[in-house]
Design a protein around this motif. Structure first.
Motif, mmCIF file in Angstrom:
data_model
loop_
_atom_site.group_PDB
_atom_site.id
_atom_site.type_symbol
_atom_site.label_atom_id
_atom_site.label_comp_id
_atom_site.label_asym_id
_atom_site.label_seq_id
_atom_site.Cartn_x
_atom_site.Cartn_y
_atom_site.Cartn_z
ATOM 1 N N THR A 175 -49.886 -18.438 52.346
ATOM 2 C CA THR A 175 -51.113 -17.810 51.854
ATOM 3 C C THR A 175 -51.331 -16.429 52.461
ATOM 4 O OG1 THR A 175 -52.327 -19.021 53.576
ATOM 5 C CG2 THR A 175 -52.251 -20.010 51.389
ATOM 6 N N LEU A 176 -50.250 -15.721 52.771
ATOM 7 C CA LEU A 176 -50.388 -14.413 53.423
ATOM 8 C C LEU A 176 -51.073 -13.404 52.498
ATOM 9 C CD1 LEU A 176 -49.802 -12.450 55.730
ATOM 10 C CD2 LEU A 176 -47.555 -12.046 54.721
ATOM 11 N N VAL A 177 -50.621 -13.308 51.250
ATOM 12 C CA VAL A 177 -51.163 -12.334 50.299
ATOM 13 C C VAL A 177 -52.180 -12.987 49.374
ATOM 14 C CG1 VAL A 177 -50.598 -10.709 48.449
ATOM 15 C CG2 VAL A 177 -49.035 -10.986 50.397
ATOM 16 N N ASP A 178 -51.832 -14.146 48.829
ATOM 17 C CA ASP A 178 -52.733 -14.867 47.938
ATOM 18 C C ASP A 178 -52.474 -16.367 48.083
ATOM 19 O OD1 ASP A 178 -50.403 -15.475 46.383
ATOM 20 O OD2 ASP A 178 -50.626 -13.562 45.351
ATOM 21 N N GLN A 179 -53.129 -17.148 47.256
ATOM 22 C CA GLN A 179 -53.005 -18.608 47.323
ATOM 23 C C GLN A 179 -52.145 -19.170 46.193
ATOM 24 O OE1 GLN A 179 -57.011 -20.136 47.417
ATOM 25 N NE2 GLN A 179 -57.434 -19.323 49.450
ATOM 26 N N LEU A 180 -51.388 -18.307 45.525
ATOM 27 C CA LEU A 180 -50.536 -18.751 44.435
ATOM 28 C C LEU A 180 -49.284 -19.420 44.990
ATOM 29 C CD1 LEU A 180 -50.744 -15.742 41.944
ATOM 30 C CD2 LEU A 180 -52.082 -17.843 41.971
ATOM 31 N N VAL A 181 -48.970 -20.598 44.462
ATOM 32 C CA VAL A 181 -47.800 -21.356 44.891
ATOM 33 C C VAL A 181 -47.021 -21.769 43.644
ATOM 34 C CG1 VAL A 181 -46.951 -23.358 46.159
ATOM 35 C CG2 VAL A 181 -49.073 -22.243 46.882
ATOM 36 N N ARG A 182 -45.704 -21.580 43.706
ATOM 37 C CA ARG A 182 -44.848 -21.929 42.571
ATOM 38 C C ARG A 182 -44.228 -23.302 42.790
ATOM 39 N NH1 ARG A 182 -39.377 -21.487 41.304
ATOM 40 N NH2 ARG A 182 -38.886 -21.040 39.123
ATOM 41 N N GLY A 183 -44.258 -24.130 41.738
ATOM 42 C CA GLY A 183 -43.651 -25.445 41.801
ATOM 43 C C GLY A 183 -42.741 -25.679 40.617
ATOM 44 N N SER A 184 -41.995 -26.750 40.663
ATOM 45 C CA SER A 184 -41.068 -27.055 39.576
ATOM 46 C C SER A 184 -40.844 -28.562 39.495
ATOM 47 C CB SER A 184 -39.734 -26.340 39.772
ATOM 48 O OG SER A 184 -39.099 -26.785 40.962
ATOM 49 N N VAL A 185 -40.444 -29.000 38.307
ATOM 50 C CA VAL A 185 -40.100 -30.399 38.056
ATOM 51 C C VAL A 185 -38.810 -30.412 37.257
ATOM 52 C CG1 VAL A 185 -40.755 -32.519 36.870
ATOM 53 C CG2 VAL A 185 -42.477 -31.235 38.143
ATOM 54 N N PRO A 216 -49.378 -16.732 35.834
ATOM 55 C CA PRO A 216 -48.143 -16.733 35.050
ATOM 56 C C PRO A 216 -47.983 -18.021 34.241
ATOM 57 C CG PRO A 216 -47.738 -16.149 37.352
ATOM 58 C CD PRO A 216 -49.115 -16.712 37.271
ATOM 59 N N LYS A 217 -47.397 -17.875 33.051
ATOM 60 C CA LYS A 217 -47.240 -18.990 32.134
ATOM 61 C C LYS A 217 -46.103 -19.904 32.588
ATOM 62 C CE LYS A 217 -46.388 -19.969 27.236
ATOM 63 N NZ LYS A 217 -46.065 -19.371 25.917
ATOM 64 N N PRO A 218 -46.266 -21.242 32.439
ATOM 65 C CA PRO A 218 -45.158 -22.147 32.765
ATOM 66 C C PRO A 218 -43.930 -21.851 31.908
ATOM 67 C CG PRO A 218 -47.213 -23.363 32.546
ATOM 68 C CD PRO A 218 -47.495 -21.974 32.072
ATOM 69 N N LEU A 230 -29.104 -34.675 29.786
ATOM 70 C CA LEU A 230 -29.427 -33.287 29.456
ATOM 71 C C LEU A 230 -30.530 -32.862 30.425
ATOM 72 C CD1 LEU A 230 -29.627 -33.701 25.570
ATOM 73 C CD2 LEU A 230 -27.660 -32.917 26.914
ATOM 74 N N ILE A 231 -30.250 -31.851 31.249
ATOM 75 C CA ILE A 231 -31.136 -31.493 32.355
ATOM 76 C C ILE A 231 -32.115 -30.403 31.913
ATOM 77 C CG2 ILE A 231 -31.266 -30.778 34.756
ATOM 78 C CD1 ILE A 231 -29.750 -33.386 34.284
ATOM 79 N N PHE A 232 -33.413 -30.662 32.114
ATOM 80 C CA PHE A 232 -34.464 -29.686 31.813
ATOM 81 C C PHE A 232 -35.212 -29.354 33.106
ATOM 82 C CE2 PHE A 232 -33.576 -31.472 27.724
ATOM 83 C CZ PHE A 232 -33.836 -30.464 26.807
ATOM 84 N N HIS A 233 -35.714 -28.126 33.155
ATOM 85 C CA HIS A 233 -36.419 -27.639 34.347
ATOM 86 C C HIS A 233 -37.678 -26.911 33.907
ATOM 87 C CE1 HIS A 233 -37.376 -24.590 37.441
ATOM 88 N NE2 HIS A 233 -36.940 -25.473 38.300
ATOM 89 N N VAL A 234 -38.802 -27.230 34.512
ATOM 90 C CA VAL A 234 -40.041 -26.520 34.229
ATOM 91 C C VAL A 234 -40.593 -25.952 35.532
ATOM 92 C CG1 VAL A 234 -41.410 -28.652 34.428
ATOM 93 C CG2 VAL A 234 -42.356 -26.674 33.222
ATOM 94 N N SER A 235 -40.975 -24.700 35.488
ATOM 95 C CA SER A 235 -41.594 -24.045 36.645
ATOM 96 C C SER A 235 -43.019 -23.640 36.288
ATOM 97 C CB SER A 235 -40.786 -22.817 37.082
ATOM 98 O OG SER A 235 -40.697 -21.871 36.031
ATOM 99 N N PHE A 236 -43.903 -23.701 37.262
ATOM 100 C CA PHE A 236 -45.316 -23.425 37.018
ATOM 101 C C PHE A 236 -45.939 -22.882 38.297
ATOM 102 C CE2 PHE A 236 -44.687 -27.752 38.371
ATOM 103 C CZ PHE A 236 -45.607 -27.920 39.377
ATOM 104 N N TRP A 237 -47.138 -22.332 38.175
ATOM 105 C CA TRP A 237 -47.876 -21.781 39.310
ATOM 106 C C TRP A 237 -49.227 -22.462 39.419
ATOM 107 C CZ3 TRP A 237 -46.049 -17.974 42.656
ATOM 108 C CH2 TRP A 237 -44.844 -17.359 42.274
ATOM 109 N N ILE A 238 -49.640 -22.703 40.655
ATOM 110 C CA ILE A 238 -50.977 -23.232 40.922
ATOM 111 C C ILE A 238 -51.612 -22.412 42.039
ATOM 112 C CG2 ILE A 238 -50.282 -25.557 40.246
ATOM 113 C CD1 ILE A 238 -50.396 -26.309 43.234
ATOM 114 N N LYS A 239 -52.898 -22.582 42.209
ATOM 115 C CA LYS A 239 -53.606 -21.938 43.319
ATOM 116 C C LYS A 239 -53.964 -23.020 44.320
ATOM 117 C CE LYS A 239 -56.246 -18.470 42.565
ATOM 118 N NZ LYS A 239 -57.366 -17.582 42.128
ATOM 119 N N SER A 240 -53.321 -22.968 45.488
ATOM 120 C CA SER A 240 -53.529 -24.009 46.488
ATOM 121 C C SER A 240 -53.289 -23.425 47.874
ATOM 122 C CB SER A 240 -52.587 -25.186 46.244
ATOM 123 O OG SER A 240 -52.750 -26.169 47.238
#
Length: 289
Positions: A175-185, A216-218, A230-240
């Motif tokens: 959280t140095l600059v902001d509270q945006l965190v990127r995650g993926s499934v 940012p959009k997932p 068949l491998i799929f990957h989704v990335s997304f952003w949250i505020k935490s």
């Protein structure tokens, strides 16, 4: 005992420093001044902190001002006490020099941590409330002290980390600059599944979570043709501000994916093996024995 006798008793000289007599009254005056100074300093700091808190001042600035005020107050209190009992500060020049040399050799780590603490307070690469990852520990900064920084780990355990370690080693500040965190499934579906439909369902499961940000959009990507899926990957952003928020969001996406896949007859892949045999195999039935 009369008043004159009390005054005479207090004026009895016990010792002298540079021809300045130190009386019993002076010795008794020292703890009195220190106690009064301590409570006065504590009251002033409490008043300043309360006023700054009501003005919603950054807690890091409040913490820094408290430390600076305590240092200034202690210095003024010592000088004032020595002046009131007629002790010249120059009398301690040699003693303070000897103490400084011994202190420098014997307390290098303490001095290093002290200076590091001042750097952390001024440059503020780490602030109260930040979520840090230090080596194998993850937690929230609760207090930056003179020698160490107190961190509350995600499992509730408190850690005291030397300030120098936070400057000399690699520290991940979420959280140095902001509270945006990127995650993926990552999810794998069986071969033969409609890949466009799968991608749409993964995107739906992601945007259905109120924690995921629209900007940012997932992003959903078809990663690979795996051995069994068949491998799929989704990335997304949250505020935490903590890692737990990201972990819960990932879990909720997986729950929603399982529901959507079941509704649309999409099979989540599992390890499979095809066995090829050369030649023929004869199976004996019970009648043949």
């Amino acid at each position: 005992m009369t008043f004159e006798q009390i005054v005479a008793f207090l004026n009895i000289s016990v010792t002298s420093i540079e021809d300045q007599p130190i009386t019993i009254g002076d010795i008794l005056l020292i703890p009195f001044l220190l106690v009064i100074g301590f409570f006065l300093t504590k009251w002033i700091v409490k008043s300043i902190t309360k006023r700054l808190t009501t003005q919603k001042t950054d807690p890091n600035i409040i913490h820094l001002l408290q430390r600076i005020f305590y240092i200034i107050a202690i210095t003024i209190l010592i000088i004032t006490t020595l002046d009131l009992i007629n002790v010249p500060i120059t009398a301690f020049a040699f003693l303070s020099g000897a103490i400084a040399i011994g202190f420098g050799f014997g307390a290098q780590n303490i001095i290093n941590n002290f200076i590091s603490g001042r750097i952390l307070m001024w440059e503020r690469p780490i602030r109260i409330g930040d979520f840090l990852e230090v080596e194998n520990a993850k937690g929230t900064v609760e207090e930056i002290n003179t020698r160490s920084t107190r961190i509350r780990r995600v499992d509730g355990v408190h850690l005291l980390i030397p300030n120098s370690k936070l400057l000399e080693n690699t520290v991940v500040n979420w959280t140095l600059v902001d509270q945006l965190v990127r995650g993926s499934v990552i999810v794998g579906v069986a071969y033969g599944s409609p890949i466009k439909k799968v991608a749409a369902l993964i995107m739906q499961a992601t945007v259905d979570q109120k924690e995921t940000l629209a900007d940012p959009k997932p992003q959903v990507s078809f990663e690979d043709f795996g051995d069994n899926a068949l491998i799929f990957h989704v990335s997304f952003w949250i505020k935490s501000t903590v890692e737990g928020g990201l972990r819960i969001t990932r879990s909720n996406i997986r729950f929603r994916l399982a529901e959507l896949f079941e509704e649309h007859d999409i099979v989540v892949a599992f390890p499979q093996r095809d066995i090829h045999l050369d030649g023929s195999i004869t199976l004996n039935t019970p009648e043949q024995h």
